[in-house]
Design a protein around this motif. Structure first.
Motif, PDB file in Angstrom:
ATOM      1  N   GLY A   3     -12.482  -9.160  -0.793  1.00 36.66           N
ATOM      2  CA  GLY A   3     -11.475  -9.826  -1.612  1.00 36.66           C
ATOM      3  C   GLY A   3     -10.204 -10.099  -0.838  1.00 36.66           C
ATOM      4  O   GLY A   3      -9.981  -9.571   0.247  1.00 36.66           O
ATOM      5  N   ARG A   4      -9.361 -10.939  -1.410  1.00 31.65           N
ATOM      6  CA  ARG A   4      -8.121 -11.333  -0.771  1.00 31.65           C
ATOM      7  C   ARG A   4      -7.101 -10.199  -0.800  1.00 31.65           C
ATOM      8  O   ARG A   4      -6.999  -9.454  -1.772  1.00 31.65           O
ATOM      9  CB  ARG A   4      -7.552 -12.560  -1.465  1.00 31.65           C
ATOM     10  CG  ARG A   4      -8.422 -13.809  -1.328  1.00 31.65           C
ATOM     11  CD  ARG A   4      -7.976 -14.912  -2.267  1.00 31.65           C
ATOM     12  NE  ARG A   4      -6.616 -15.353  -1.994  1.00 31.65           N
ATOM     13  CZ  ARG A   4      -6.303 -16.303  -1.111  1.00 31.65           C
ATOM     14  NH1 ARG A   4      -7.257 -16.884  -0.410  1.00 31.65           N
ATOM     15  NH2 ARG A   4      -5.055 -16.664  -0.921  1.00 31.65           N
ATOM     16  N   LEU A   5      -6.331 -10.114   0.266  1.00 33.59           N
ATOM     17  CA  LEU A   5      -5.288  -9.104   0.352  1.00 33.59           C
ATOM     18  C   LEU A   5      -4.282  -9.269  -0.779  1.00 33.59           C
ATOM     19  O   LEU A   5      -3.876  -8.290  -1.417  1.00 33.59           O
ATOM     20  CB  LEU A   5      -4.583  -9.199   1.705  1.00 33.59           C
ATOM     21  CG  LEU A   5      -3.376  -8.288   1.912  1.00 33.59           C
ATOM     22  CD1 LEU A   5      -3.783  -6.825   1.803  1.00 33.59           C
ATOM     23  CD2 LEU A   5      -2.720  -8.575   3.264  1.00 33.59           C
ATOM     24  N   SER A   6      -3.871 -10.499  -1.043  1.00 33.89           N
ATOM     25  CA  SER A   6      -2.878 -10.722  -2.098  1.00 33.89           C
ATOM     26  C   SER A   6      -3.393 -10.258  -3.456  1.00 33.89           C
ATOM     27  O   SER A   6      -2.632  -9.714  -4.261  1.00 33.89           O
ATOM     28  CB  SER A   6      -2.493 -12.198  -2.148  1.00 33.89           C
ATOM     29  OG  SER A   6      -3.622 -13.006  -2.395  1.00 33.89           O
ATOM     30  N   SER A   7      -4.668 -10.464  -3.714  1.00 28.42           N
ATOM     31  CA  SER A   7      -5.241 -10.034  -4.990  1.00 28.42           C
ATOM     32  C   SER A   7      -5.233  -8.511  -5.107  1.00 28.42           C
ATOM     33  O   SER A   7      -4.976  -7.951  -6.183  1.00 28.42           O
ATOM     34  CB  SER A   7      -6.667 -10.556  -5.139  1.00 28.42           C
ATOM     35  OG  SER A   7      -6.688 -11.957  -5.171  1.00 28.42           O
ATOM     36  N   TYR A   8      -5.507  -7.843  -4.007  1.00 34.10           N
ATOM     37  CA  TYR A   8      -5.531  -6.379  -4.003  1.00 34.10           C
ATOM     38  C   TYR A   8      -4.120  -5.840  -4.256  1.00 34.10           C
ATOM     39  O   TYR A   8      -3.922  -4.941  -5.089  1.00 34.10           O
ATOM     40  CB  TYR A   8      -6.059  -5.880  -2.663  1.00 34.10           C
ATOM     41  CG  TYR A   8      -6.422  -4.422  -2.645  1.00 34.10           C
ATOM     42  CD1 TYR A   8      -7.731  -4.009  -2.911  1.00 34.10           C
ATOM     43  CD2 TYR A   8      -5.474  -3.448  -2.364  1.00 34.10           C
ATOM     44  CE1 TYR A   8      -8.068  -2.660  -2.902  1.00 34.10           C
ATOM     45  CE2 TYR A   8      -5.802  -2.100  -2.350  1.00 34.10           C
ATOM     46  CZ  TYR A   8      -7.110  -1.711  -2.613  1.00 34.10           C
ATOM     47  OH  TYR A   8      -7.433  -0.369  -2.598  1.00 34.10           O
ATOM     48  N   ILE A   9      -3.143  -6.396  -3.539  1.00 38.84           N
ATOM     49  CA  ILE A   9      -1.758  -5.945  -3.711  1.00 38.84           C
ATOM     50  C   ILE A   9      -1.264  -6.280  -5.105  1.00 38.84           C
ATOM     51  O   ILE A   9      -0.558  -5.480  -5.745  1.00 38.84           O
ATOM     52  CB  ILE A   9      -0.853  -6.578  -2.635  1.00 38.84           C
ATOM     53  CG1 ILE A   9      -1.251  -6.055  -1.247  1.00 38.84           C
ATOM     54  CG2 ILE A   9       0.618  -6.272  -2.911  1.00 38.84           C
ATOM     55  CD1 ILE A   9      -0.513  -6.713  -0.107  1.00 38.84           C
TER      56      ILE A   9
END
Length: 203
Positions: A75-81
């Motif tokens: 998954g995308r880093l931005s989604s995780y954060i």
């Protein structure tokens, strides 16, 4: 002067993985702190609580990242954060409401939790705002543009002053003001595109 955040997401994560490289944490914080604070403020937190939410989110991510819980291929880093930030912000928002006695008891709670689409829109809006602010700062500190050119651009493009008024204030001709706006707008777009590429999750 070069912008302090030219690294891609891949480089940033590599630096963050190495505990002997403090610049990784510094760069990561510099990139995400203003976005996280703006995100929290847009969701109704005070400045103090927004700063707390940003700090807690960054610390949570660093711990989970070094524990191997974030896998980029999943998954995308931005989604995780964003997922971490969402939980932190909503928790602090609930606590703030209870402190101010706007909520008397659990039965009085009103569920106004933003949906995932709204959260994503707010996050992306803040990301674009931060990139634009960074691009403007780099433009202002650039040695490629003289002070009168920058002044004319800011008067016309940012403050809404007419070209005639900008010419009078900056000491340029009206034609020179239009040229300044064109040159600075082009340069600003180039900087913003470079900074946006540095955020690219697939870089």
């Amino acid at each position: 002067m070069q912008n302090a955040l030219p690294v891609t997401t891949s480089i940033l994560l590599d630096l963050l993985r190495d505990e002997s490289r403090p610049e990784g944490w510094q760069d990561f914080t510099a990139r995400y702190w203003p976005v996280l604070c703006g995100f929290a403020l847009k969701l109704g937190l005070s400045e103090a609580d927004a700063a707390d939410a940003a700090q807690q989110t960054l610390a949570d991510f660093l711990r989970e990242f070094r524990e191997g819980r974030y896998v980029r291929e999943r998954g995308r880093l931005s989604s995780y954060i964003l997922g971490i930030a969402r939980n932190r912000v909503l928790r602090l928002r609930t606590e703030a409401r209870r402190r101010s006695r706007r909520i008397v008891d659990q039965a009085a709670d009103v569920d106004d939790t933003p949906d995932e689409q709204t959260l994503s829109i707010v996050w992306e809006s803040e990301r674009r705002r931060v990139i634009l602010e960074q691009a403007l700062e780099e433009l202002r500190t650039s040695d490629r543009l003289d002070s009168r050119t920058l002044s004319a651009f800011e008067l016309v493009a940012l403050r809404g002053v007419t070209a005639e008024e900008a010419a009078a204030q900056s000491g340029l001709s009206v034609d020179a003001v239009y040229l300044a706006r064109h040159r600075c707008t082009k340069r600003l777009r180039e900087i913003a595109e470079r900074l946006t590429a540095a955020w690219d999750e697939d870089a």
